[in-house]
Write a protein that holds these residues in place. Structure first.
Motif, PDB file in Angstrom:
ATOM      1  N   VAL A  54      34.786  -0.608 -21.861  1.00  0.00           N
ATOM      2  CA  VAL A  54      35.324  -1.536 -22.852  1.00  0.00           C
ATOM      3  C   VAL A  54      34.642  -1.353 -24.204  1.00  0.00           C
ATOM      4  O   VAL A  54      35.306  -1.371 -25.250  1.00  0.00           O
TER       5      VAL A  54
ATOM      6  N   THR B 276      36.690  -0.124 -27.345  1.00  0.00           N
ATOM      7  CA  THR B 276      36.780  -1.025 -28.488  1.00  0.00           C
ATOM      8  C   THR B 276      36.416  -0.308 -29.782  1.00  0.00           C
ATOM      9  O   THR B 276      37.093  -0.448 -30.807  1.00  0.00           O
TER      10      THR B 276
ATOM     11  N   VAL C 160      39.988  -6.953 -27.058  1.00  0.00           N
ATOM     12  CA  VAL C 160      38.924  -6.703 -26.081  1.00  0.00           C
ATOM     13  C   VAL C 160      39.288  -7.308 -24.727  1.00  0.00           C
ATOM     14  O   VAL C 160      39.077  -6.686 -23.678  1.00  0.00           O
TER      15      VAL C 160
END
Length: 218
Positions: free
Chosen positions: A21, A25, A155
Motif C-alpha cells: 500500500v 500510494t 489509500v
C-alpha cells in the motif's frame, strides 16, 4: 491453529500489505496527481486549454477506471514481469495496484481542483502570476484539503485492492486469508484477518480526516 501459529503469519502478511500500500500510494500520487491537474488545466476555460488532449486524457482515465481490478491484474502480467521480474509477491502487486488506483485518484484530484474558486485564479493572474505559478501557488494549495480527502479514499481502496491481489499470489493479508482461511478452512484466521483489515482502514480514514480538517481550518 493456535495463536502462537497465527501471530507470525499475521505479522508477516500485515507487513506485506503495508509495504504494498505504501509503495502503491507513492506511485499513484506520482502518476495520478499530474494527470488530475492536466485534466483541469487542459479543459475549455482552463489555464492551458487543449480540448483534444483533454479528451484523450479523459478517455485514458475512464478506461483505467472501468476495468475490474482482478482483470487488470491478469491483463498487466507481462508488464509486471517486465518491470519487476516476477508476477508473484508483494513487489509484483505494486504494478497493478498503481495502475488501478492512479486513474481513480486522478478523478478525485480533478474534482478537488474544480472546487477552487475561479476568482482566486483570476486574482492571481491579475497580479501577473504565470499559469504554472497559478497551478503551483493557488490551485494546489487551495485544493489541499480535498486532495488529502481524495488520497485517503484512494489509500482505503488500495487496501481493498491489495487483499484481492492475494487471489493470484500477491502476498499480504488477502493471500493469507485465501491460503489458510479458505483452502485450509481456518475460520478463526480468516476472521482475524478481516478484523486486521478493518482496523487498518479505520486508522487510515481517521488520520486522513484529521489532516484534511486541520488543513481546511488554515
Amino acid at each position: 491453529m493456535t495463536w502462537d501459529d497465527m501471530l507470525p503469519l499475521l505479522l508477516e502478511s500485515t507487513g506485506q500489505t503495508v509495504e504494498m500500500v505504501l509503495w502503491s500510494t507513492l506511485f499513484t500520487v506520482v502518476l495520478g496527481l499530474p494527470l488530475g491537474v492536466a485534466l483541469v488545466v487542459t479543459d475549455r476555460g482552463g489555464l492551458f486549454p487543449s480540448p483534444v488532449l483533454n479528451r484523450v486524457l479523459g478517455f485514458v482515465v475512464n478506461v483505467g477506471r472501468s476495468l475490474p481490478f482482478i482483470i487488470l491484474m491478469i491483463a498487466v502480467i507481462p508488464l509486471t514481469r517486465l518491470i519487476v521480474g516476477t508476477t508473484i509477491g508483494s513487489s509484483a502487486s505494486v504494478v497493478p495496484l498503481t495502475l488501478g488506483a492512479a486513474p481513480f485518484f486522478a478523478r478525485l484530484v480533478e474534482t478537488a481542483l474544480r472546487e477552487v474558486g475561479r476568482d482566486k485564479v483570476q486574482a492571481a493572474q491579475a497580479m501577473g502570476a504565470s499559469r504554472s505559478t497559478v497551478v503551483a501557488k493557488v490551485l494546489l494549495p487551495e485544493a489541499m484539503p480535498g486532495l488529502i480527502a481524495g488520497l485517503t479514499v484512494t489509500v482505503v481502496a488500495l487496501i481493498s485492492y491489495s487483499a484481492m491481489a492475494g487471489a493470484i499470489g500477491g502476498g499480504g493479508l488477502g493471500d493469507l486469508a485465501i491460503r489458510y482461511g479458505y483452502h485450509r478452512f481456518e475460520t478463526t484466521l480468516m476472521i482475524v484477518t478481516v478484523v486486521v483489515l478493518v482496523v487498518v482502514v479505520q486508522l487510515v480514514q481517521t488520520l486522513g480526516d484529521m489532516v484534511a480538517r486541520r488543513l481546511a481550518r488554515n
